[in-house]
Design a protein around this motif. Structure first.
Motif, PDB file in Angstrom:
ATOM      1  N   THR A  21       0.869  -1.174   0.000  1.00  8.96           N
ATOM      2  CA  THR A  21       0.000   0.000   0.000  1.00  8.96           C
ATOM      3  C   THR A  21       0.905   1.222   0.000  1.00  8.96           C
ATOM      4  OG1 THR A  21      -0.119   0.024   2.404  1.00  8.96           O
ATOM      5  CG2 THR A  21      -1.869  -1.149   1.247  1.00  8.96           C
ATOM      6  N   PRO A  22       0.438   2.321  -0.552  1.00  9.81           N
ATOM      7  CA  PRO A  22       1.282   3.519  -0.599  1.00  9.81           C
ATOM      8  C   PRO A  22       1.610   4.031   0.806  1.00  9.81           C
ATOM      9  CG  PRO A  22      -0.625   3.741  -2.044  1.00  9.81           C
ATOM     10  CD  PRO A  22      -0.839   2.502  -1.234  1.00  9.81           C
ATOM     11  N   GLN A  23       2.809   4.563   0.950  1.00 12.85           N
ATOM     12  CA  GLN A  23       3.200   5.175   2.214  1.00 12.85           C
ATOM     13  C   GLN A  23       2.495   6.525   2.317  1.00 12.85           C
ATOM     14  OE1 GLN A  23       7.405   5.347   2.836  1.00 12.85           O
ATOM     15  NE2 GLN A  23       7.234   6.621   4.651  1.00 12.85           N
ATOM     16  N   PRO A  24       1.852   6.819   3.441  1.00 15.81           N
ATOM     17  CA  PRO A  24       1.165   8.105   3.572  1.00 15.81           C
ATOM     18  C   PRO A  24       2.132   9.276   3.429  1.00 15.81           C
ATOM     19  CG  PRO A  24       0.546   6.606   5.341  1.00 15.81           C
ATOM     20  CD  PRO A  24       1.691   5.972   4.608  1.00 15.81           C
ATOM     21  N   PHE A  25       1.719  10.302   2.697  1.00 15.65           N
ATOM     22  CA  PHE A  25       2.579  11.459   2.446  1.00 15.65           C
ATOM     23  C   PHE A  25       3.010  12.131   3.747  1.00 15.65           C
ATOM     24  CE2 PHE A  25       3.339  15.976   1.689  1.00 15.65           C
ATOM     25  CZ  PHE A  25       4.403  15.872   0.821  1.00 15.65           C
TER      26      PHE A  25
END
Length: 99
Positions: A21-25
């Protein structure tokens, strides 16, 4: 292939890409003004994979504290995902770190 993916065969790379899953900005943007000291008796351990060992060995100023006590450094000659590319070696390092 990126060196951060070193050690991943096609099956493990596919599993990583499928489950990732994408790493949170916010984790890139947030900076703690004064990181709290964890206190006495808290061990400081760094497991450094190939990309990071290069930065540590190059003497990057903002990372020099990681090469000094109380930090204990363990290097793994693999990419960023040792739980997939070198699970047995990672387990040995973690066991050694807590022994």
């Amino acid at each position: 292939m990126s060196s951060s993916l070193d050690g991943l065969d096609e099956g493990r790379l596919d599993a990583l890409l499928t489950g990732a899953t994408p790493q949170p900005f916010g984790t890139f943007a947030q900076r703690l003004p004064d990181p709290a000291e964890p206190g006495p008796g808290v061990d400081r351990v760094l497991v450094a994979c190939r990309d990071f060992t290069g930065l540590l060995d190059a003497g990057v100023p903002m990372l020099t504290f990681l090469n000094q006590p109380p930090w204990r450094r363990f290097d793994l000659p693999t990419g960023h995902w040792p739980m997939l590319s070198a699970p047995a070696e990672l387990a040995r390092v973690l066991d050694k770190a807590v022994s």
